[in-house]
Write an enzyme that holds these catalytic residues in place. Structure first.
Site, PDB file in Angstrom:
ATOM      1  N   ARG A   1      17.356  32.808   9.604  1.00 55.65           N
ATOM      2  CA  ARG A   1      16.688  31.913  10.579  1.00 55.65           C
ATOM      3  C   ARG A   1      15.172  32.010  10.404  1.00 55.65           C
ATOM      4  O   ARG A   1      14.446  31.028  10.484  1.00 55.65           O
ATOM      5  CB  ARG A   1      17.102  32.253  12.016  1.00 55.65           C
ATOM      6  CG  ARG A   1      16.278  31.486  13.054  1.00 55.65           C
ATOM      7  CD  ARG A   1      16.884  31.444  14.465  1.00 55.65           C
ATOM      8  NE  ARG A   1      17.518  32.670  14.866  1.00 55.65           N
ATOM      9  CZ  ARG A   1      16.866  33.776  15.234  1.00 55.65           C
ATOM     10  NH1 ARG A   1      15.557  33.796  15.251  1.00 55.65           N
ATOM     11  NH2 ARG A   1      17.536  34.855  15.596  1.00 55.65           N
TER      12      ARG A   1
ATOM     13  N   TYR B   1      10.945   5.418  17.156  1.00 50.63           N
ATOM     14  CA  TYR B   1      12.379   5.608  16.911  1.00 50.63           C
ATOM     15  C   TYR B   1      13.104   5.940  18.230  1.00 50.63           C
ATOM     16  O   TYR B   1      12.612   6.761  19.029  1.00 50.63           O
ATOM     17  CB  TYR B   1      12.572   6.725  15.870  1.00 50.63           C
ATOM     18  CG  TYR B   1      14.012   7.127  15.733  1.00 50.63           C
ATOM     19  CD1 TYR B   1      14.952   6.231  15.252  1.00 50.63           C
ATOM     20  CD2 TYR B   1      14.441   8.392  16.104  1.00 50.63           C
ATOM     21  CE1 TYR B   1      16.291   6.581  15.155  1.00 50.63           C
ATOM     22  CE2 TYR B   1      15.774   8.756  16.005  1.00 50.63           C
ATOM     23  CZ  TYR B   1      16.684   7.841  15.530  1.00 50.63           C
ATOM     24  OH  TYR B   1      18.010   8.198  15.442  1.00 50.63           O
TER      25      TYR B   1
ATOM     26  N   ASP C   1       5.430   9.957  12.252  1.00 47.87           N
ATOM     27  CA  ASP C   1       6.783   9.974  11.700  1.00 47.87           C
ATOM     28  C   ASP C   1       6.721   9.145  10.419  1.00 47.87           C
ATOM     29  O   ASP C   1       6.579   7.923  10.459  1.00 47.87           O
ATOM     30  CB  ASP C   1       7.757   9.373  12.727  1.00 47.87           C
ATOM     31  CG  ASP C   1       9.202   9.410  12.248  1.00 47.87           C
ATOM     32  OD1 ASP C   1       9.417   9.380  11.016  1.00 47.87           O
ATOM     33  OD2 ASP C   1      10.106   9.451  13.095  1.00 47.87           O
TER      34      ASP C   1
ATOM     35  N   LYS D   1      16.805  10.475   5.292  1.00 45.56           N
ATOM     36  CA  LYS D   1      16.607   9.135   4.743  1.00 45.56           C
ATOM     37  C   LYS D   1      16.152   9.207   3.272  1.00 45.56           C
ATOM     38  O   LYS D   1      16.921   9.637   2.434  1.00 45.56           O
ATOM     39  CB  LYS D   1      15.627   8.378   5.646  1.00 45.56           C
ATOM     40  CG  LYS D   1      15.986   8.455   7.148  1.00 45.56           C
ATOM     41  CD  LYS D   1      17.271   7.774   7.451  1.00 45.56           C
ATOM     42  CE  LYS D   1      17.838   7.874   8.839  1.00 45.56           C
ATOM     43  NZ  LYS D   1      17.371   8.734   9.845  1.00 45.56           N
TER      44      LYS D   1
END
Ligand code: PLP
Length: 377
Positions: A46, A98, A170, A195
């Site tokens: 982590r 978004y 973004d 994406k």
């Protein structure tokens, strides 16, 4: 070094221990410690994992930042950025941000009394008018979704600096190959790596990139504390996707240019939204701040029946949410990404029932145009 070369040679492409040309997937949760008084570089996945480090360092270089952080999705990345805010802070966000970011701001971070104003960020004066004494963050997306509106990143960065506001972009629609906001003075870049960075519709991921050392420390703290890290296998998939980012986007963009020009000439089409078209209101600004118009475009058809016919009948386009894959995707914002926005609000934003968005893949664009035509007739 030219960008095409940088995608493959950036200092993170080889496994330092073995010389492997593909960074190994370090599929481990923990690491053996030989001396507890001198903890090793990696102690728990982590907090850090070598496959993730290779991806994070690659993304930092490609965006022109100093550090990057990989998350389990684009929304996990955006949520980490929003976690920098304190109770009582005010955020200005692009009106057509978004939907997931809109939901995070209005239905989750609002619980911590974080206020938000949604503004048409294509007009910098409107952003200035919305600034309050407690405004801490400005969140932008350019081109925006689904109408591909363009915001002046340099002007926004300058305005925000004057008011001590953190700027966030973004950059999902462009990828660092086509737009690098940090070079224009923006503080934080966020990606849905799901994406174009992944590029094959087979992985969910998110990236945050920063330049400032203090912001880097804060993002790392949130990443390690909240723990929404990207797993080693998905880091490897993104590293592989990055190697072909330029060739994919070059071809997909060529396809988008072809389709935008073709769509413009069709009787069943009312308007085409694509910053690559000279008549697009943001065309000049976009090409000043980005290296190409990208592979996503939207178009409005004459009536709702035509829109529905296209979504139901296309065969080469997959009717689906998402974008940026090697296969062309057609989405219907009114029923998909913006379904939760009330009808009246959608009309105001220009997201009508006749609007369709396409993400152009690697198919021959002529075949794609015929696919749409065959769906209409
Ligand atoms: N930002 C943009 C512009 C997006 O299109 C998406 C997803 O569609 C996201 C963020 C969220 O990313 P993810 O789905 O990887 O959480």
């Amino acid at each position: 070094m030219k960008y095409a070369t940088k995608l493959l040679h950036n200092g993170n492409e080889i496994d330092k221990h073995t010389g492997a040309l593909s960074i190994p997937i370090y599929q481990t949760s923990t690491f053996k410690q030989d001396d507890v008084d001198n903890p090793p570089l990696y102690d728990y996945s982590r907090s850090g994992n070598p496959t993730r480090t290779a991806l994070e360092n690659t993304m930092a270089i490609l965006e022109g930042g100093t550090s990057a952080y990989a998350f389990s999705s684009g929304m996990a990345a955006m949520s980490a950025v929003l976690s920098l805010l304190d109770t009582g802070d005010h955020v200005i966000a692009a009106q057509d941000i978004y939907g997931g970011t809109y939901r995070a701001l209005t239905r989750h971070f609002s619980k911590y009394n974080i206020q938000v104003s949604f503004v048409d960020t294509t007009d910098t004066n409107k952003i200035e008018d919305a600034i309050k004494p407690n405004t801490k963050m400005l969140i932008l997306e350019t081109p925006s979704n689904p109408l591909l509106k363009i915001t002046d990143l340099k002007a926004c960065a300058e305005l925000a600096k004057k008011h001590n506001i953190i700027t966030v972009v973004d950059n999902t629609f462009m990828s660092p190959y086509l737009q690098r906001p940090l070079e224009l003075g923006i503080d934080i870049v966020v990606h849905s790596a799901t994406k174009f960075i992944g590029g094959h519709s087979d992985v969910l991921g998110g990236i945050v990139v920063v330049k400032d050392k203090d912001l880097a420390k804060q993002i790392y703290f949130v990443q390690n504390t909240l723990g929404a890290v990207l797993n080693p296998h998905d880091c490897w998939l993104l590293l592989r996707g990055i190697k072909t980012l330029k060739v994919r986007l070059d071809a997909e963009q060529q396809g988008a240019i072809y389709l935008a020009q073709w769509l413009k000439k069709q009787d069943f089409v009312k308007s085409v939204y694509y910053p690559g078209l000279p008549e697009h209101p943001g065309h000049d600004l976009h090409l000043k701040q980005a290296y190409g118009p990208g592979a996503v475009l939207s178009f409005e058809v004459k009536d709702i029946n035509t829109a529905k016919k296209i979504t139901a009948r296309v065969k080469l386009f997959f009717t689906a949410v998402s974008l940026g894959g090697v296969e062309s995707i057609l989405s219907y914002p009114a029923k998909m990404s913006h379904a939760s926005v009330p009808w009246k609000e959608r009309q105001k934003l220009g997201i009508t029932d006749e609007l369709l968005r396409i993400s152009v893949g690697l198919e021959d664009p002529e075949d794609l145009s015929m696919d749409i035509l065959n769906a209409v007739i």
